[in-house]
Design an enzyme around this catalytic site. Structure first.
Site, PDB file in Angstrom:
ATOM      1  N   TYR A  11       0.846  -1.208   0.000  1.00 25.74           N
ATOM      2  CA  TYR A  11       0.000   0.000   0.000  1.00 25.74           C
ATOM      3  C   TYR A  11       0.882   1.260   0.000  1.00 25.74           C
ATOM      4  CZ  TYR A  11      -4.418   2.483   0.638  1.00 25.74           C
ATOM      5  OH  TYR A  11      -5.511   3.299   0.461  1.00 25.74           O
ATOM      6  N   LYS A  59      -3.018   8.595   2.654  1.00 24.96           N
ATOM      7  CA  LYS A  59      -4.248   8.469   3.454  1.00 24.96           C
ATOM      8  C   LYS A  59      -4.042   9.051   4.861  1.00 24.96           C
ATOM      9  CE  LYS A  59      -6.991   6.473   0.461  1.00 24.96           C
ATOM     10  NZ  LYS A  59      -7.893   7.354  -0.310  1.00 24.96           N
TER      11      LYS A  59
HETATM   12  P1  NAD Z   1     -12.069   3.946  -8.467  1.00 25.02           P
HETATM   13  O1  NAD Z   1     -10.940   3.651  -9.389  1.00 25.02           O
HETATM   14  O2  NAD Z   1     -13.413   3.523  -8.892  1.00 25.02           O
HETATM   15  O3  NAD Z   1     -12.103   5.479  -8.073  1.00 25.02           O
HETATM   16  C1  NAD Z   1     -10.957   6.298  -8.030  1.00 25.02           C
HETATM   17  C2  NAD Z   1     -11.357   7.585  -8.715  1.00 25.02           C
HETATM   18  O4  NAD Z   1     -10.336   8.593  -8.606  1.00 25.02           O
HETATM   19  C3  NAD Z   1     -11.634   7.384 -10.215  1.00 25.02           C
HETATM   20  O5  NAD Z   1     -12.960   7.769 -10.504  1.00 25.02           O
HETATM   21  C4  NAD Z   1     -10.662   8.330 -10.876  1.00 25.02           C
HETATM   22  O6  NAD Z   1     -11.156   8.919 -12.058  1.00 25.02           O
HETATM   23  C5  NAD Z   1     -10.484   9.380  -9.780  1.00 25.02           C
HETATM   24  N1  NAD Z   1      -9.319  10.248 -10.001  1.00 25.02           N
HETATM   25  C6  NAD Z   1      -8.011   9.895 -10.102  1.00 25.02           C
HETATM   26  N2  NAD Z   1      -7.268  10.992 -10.391  1.00 25.02           N
HETATM   27  C7  NAD Z   1      -8.120  12.050 -10.443  1.00 25.02           C
HETATM   28  C8  NAD Z   1      -7.980  13.440 -10.709  1.00 25.02           C
HETATM   29  N3  NAD Z   1      -6.776  13.986 -11.001  1.00 25.02           N
HETATM   30  N4  NAD Z   1      -9.078  14.232 -10.687  1.00 25.02           N
HETATM   31  C9  NAD Z   1     -10.300  13.711 -10.440  1.00 25.02           C
HETATM   32  N5  NAD Z   1     -10.519  12.392 -10.193  1.00 25.02           N
HETATM   33  C10 NAD Z   1      -9.439  11.581 -10.212  1.00 25.02           C
HETATM   34  O7  NAD Z   1     -11.656   3.214  -7.080  1.00 25.02           O
HETATM   35  P2  NAD Z   1     -12.297   3.247  -5.619  1.00 25.02           P
HETATM   36  O8  NAD Z   1     -11.674   2.092  -4.922  1.00 25.02           O
HETATM   37  O9  NAD Z   1     -13.762   3.365  -5.680  1.00 25.02           O
HETATM   38  O10 NAD Z   1     -11.653   4.562  -4.981  1.00 25.02           O
HETATM   39  C11 NAD Z   1     -12.421   5.598  -4.396  1.00 25.02           C
HETATM   40  C12 NAD Z   1     -11.787   6.019  -3.066  1.00 25.02           C
HETATM   41  O11 NAD Z   1     -11.959   4.975  -2.112  1.00 25.02           O
HETATM   42  C13 NAD Z   1     -10.283   6.279  -3.126  1.00 25.02           C
HETATM   43  O12 NAD Z   1      -9.973   7.374  -2.292  1.00 25.02           O
HETATM   44  C14 NAD Z   1      -9.709   5.000  -2.548  1.00 25.02           C
HETATM   45  O13 NAD Z   1      -8.414   5.172  -2.014  1.00 25.02           O
HETATM   46  C15 NAD Z   1     -10.727   4.749  -1.460  1.00 25.02           C
HETATM   47  N6  NAD Z   1     -10.730   3.411  -0.883  1.00 25.02           N
HETATM   48  C16 NAD Z   1     -10.776   2.305  -1.680  1.00 25.02           C
HETATM   49  C17 NAD Z   1     -10.765   1.042  -1.107  1.00 25.02           C
HETATM   50  C18 NAD Z   1     -10.789  -0.190  -1.966  1.00 25.02           C
HETATM   51  O14 NAD Z   1     -10.399  -1.253  -1.478  1.00 25.02           O
HETATM   52  N7  NAD Z   1     -11.216  -0.112  -3.212  1.00 25.02           N
HETATM   53  C19 NAD Z   1     -10.744   0.910   0.293  1.00 25.02           C
HETATM   54  C20 NAD Z   1     -10.716   2.060   1.085  1.00 25.02           C
HETATM   55  C21 NAD Z   1     -10.719   3.306   0.482  1.00 25.02           C
END
Ligand code: NAD
Length: 255
Positions: free
Chosen positions: A155, A162
């Site tokens: 990570y 984060k």
């Molecule tokens: P995802 O890939 O669906 O979403 C990530 C988003 O970030 C995408 O829509 C992408 O277009 C956007 N992004 C990246 N660069 C950008 C920029 N310059 N401007 C605007 N948008 C931008 O994946 P996800 O897992 O749904 O991620 C959403 C959030 O949840 C993130 O912060 C991720 O770290 C967090 N998260 C994810 C998990 C997991 O296991 N998937 C767990 C905890 C937290």
């Protein structure tokens, strides 16, 4: 219909697997009006394929958090169309693939700045743009992961991003608290999304979380969506500067 007459800007829908999409569906199902910020043409196409699953018709606005003009234009358009915002969801993260693999020590300056900028500073960027449209009772929610507190294999720089994001949530809560605007983070267990696919050995992370979690399973994206709805809505009116863990009881389990 707790979100009736409430407007929410959600940044981070890429496709049907996105956590942002699950939050969007939960808010839409409870009567809320949505503006969805997308990064580029690919993400817009991803949203257009699924948007008819919603009851309402969301505004779609280009919003790249690395580009001030794009953010300004997005929130200008939202202000003109919706008048005000009641909530903002930050579900954005990005790091170079090579920085989500191997040793954290090897992260380049470039990779570090990119990950921290897109994944943490962007909360300031969106908050600055949203604040003039918000009034007392509004809510800001950012998505985070336990890798902020613990050194999770692979990570790496995203854990550091984060940690910065969670600290930002507390400082922003202090800034905006007197105006009655709340700022919280939602810490989700691992979910198979586009962003998660960039983390080396992600299937292994899913397996170990499910094994160790009190509930002996991983959370679903729908469960995270419901928690996002809770934090956006007046149901969480007494919470700010806080982190809500939705991880099937993983965090406090040892062994
Ligand atoms: P995802 O890939 O669906 O979403 C990530 C988003 O970030 C995408 O829509 C992408 O277009 C956007 N992004 C990246 N660069 C950008 C920029 N310059 N401007 C605007 N948008 C931008 O994946 P996800 O897992 O749904 O991620 C959403 C959030 O949840 C993130 O912060 C991720 O770290 C967090 N998260 C994810 C998990 C997991 O296991 N998937 C767990 C905890 C937290």
């Amino acid at each position: 219909m707790i979100m009736k007459d409430r407007n929410t800007f959600i940044a981070g829908v890429a496709n049907h697997r996105s956590i942002a999409w699950s939050i969007a569906k939960a808010i839409d199902a409870t009567g809320g009006r949505l503006a969805l910020g997308y990064l580029g043409d690919r993400e817009r196409e991803g949203i257009e394929k699924i948007v008819d699953q919603l009851e309402g018709s969301p505004m779609l606005v280009h919003c790249d958090v690395n580009d001030n003009d794009s953010v300004r234009a997005a929130f200008d358009a939202v202000g003109k169309e919706m008048g005000h915002l009641d909530s903002l969801v930050h579900a954005i993260a990005f790091a170079k693939r090579e920085d989500l693999d191997g040793r954290f020590k090897d992260t380049s300056r470039d990779g570090f700045e990119l990950a921290l900028g897109v994944s943490a500073y962007s909360l300031n960027v969106l908050t600055q743009a949203a604040e003039p449209l918000m009034k007392e009772g509004s809510s800001i929610v950012a998505l985070t992961f336990l890798g902020s507190e613990r050194a999770v294999p692979n990570y790496n720089v995203m854990g550091v991003a984060k940690a910065a994001l969670e600290a930002s949530v507390r400082y922003l809560a202090r800034d905006l608290g007197p105006q009655g605007i709340r700022v919280n983070a939602l810490s989700a267990g691992p979910i198979k999304t586009l962003a998660a696919r960039g983390i080396k050995d992600f299937p292994e992370m899913l397996r170990t979380h499910a094994e160790r979690a009190a509930m002996k399973r991983n959370v679903t994206v729908e469960e995270v969506g419901q928690a996002g709805l809770f934090l956006c809505s007046p149901m969480s009116s007494g919470m700010t500067g806080d982190i809500l863990y939705v991880d099937a009881g993983y965090r406090f389990m040892a062994g």
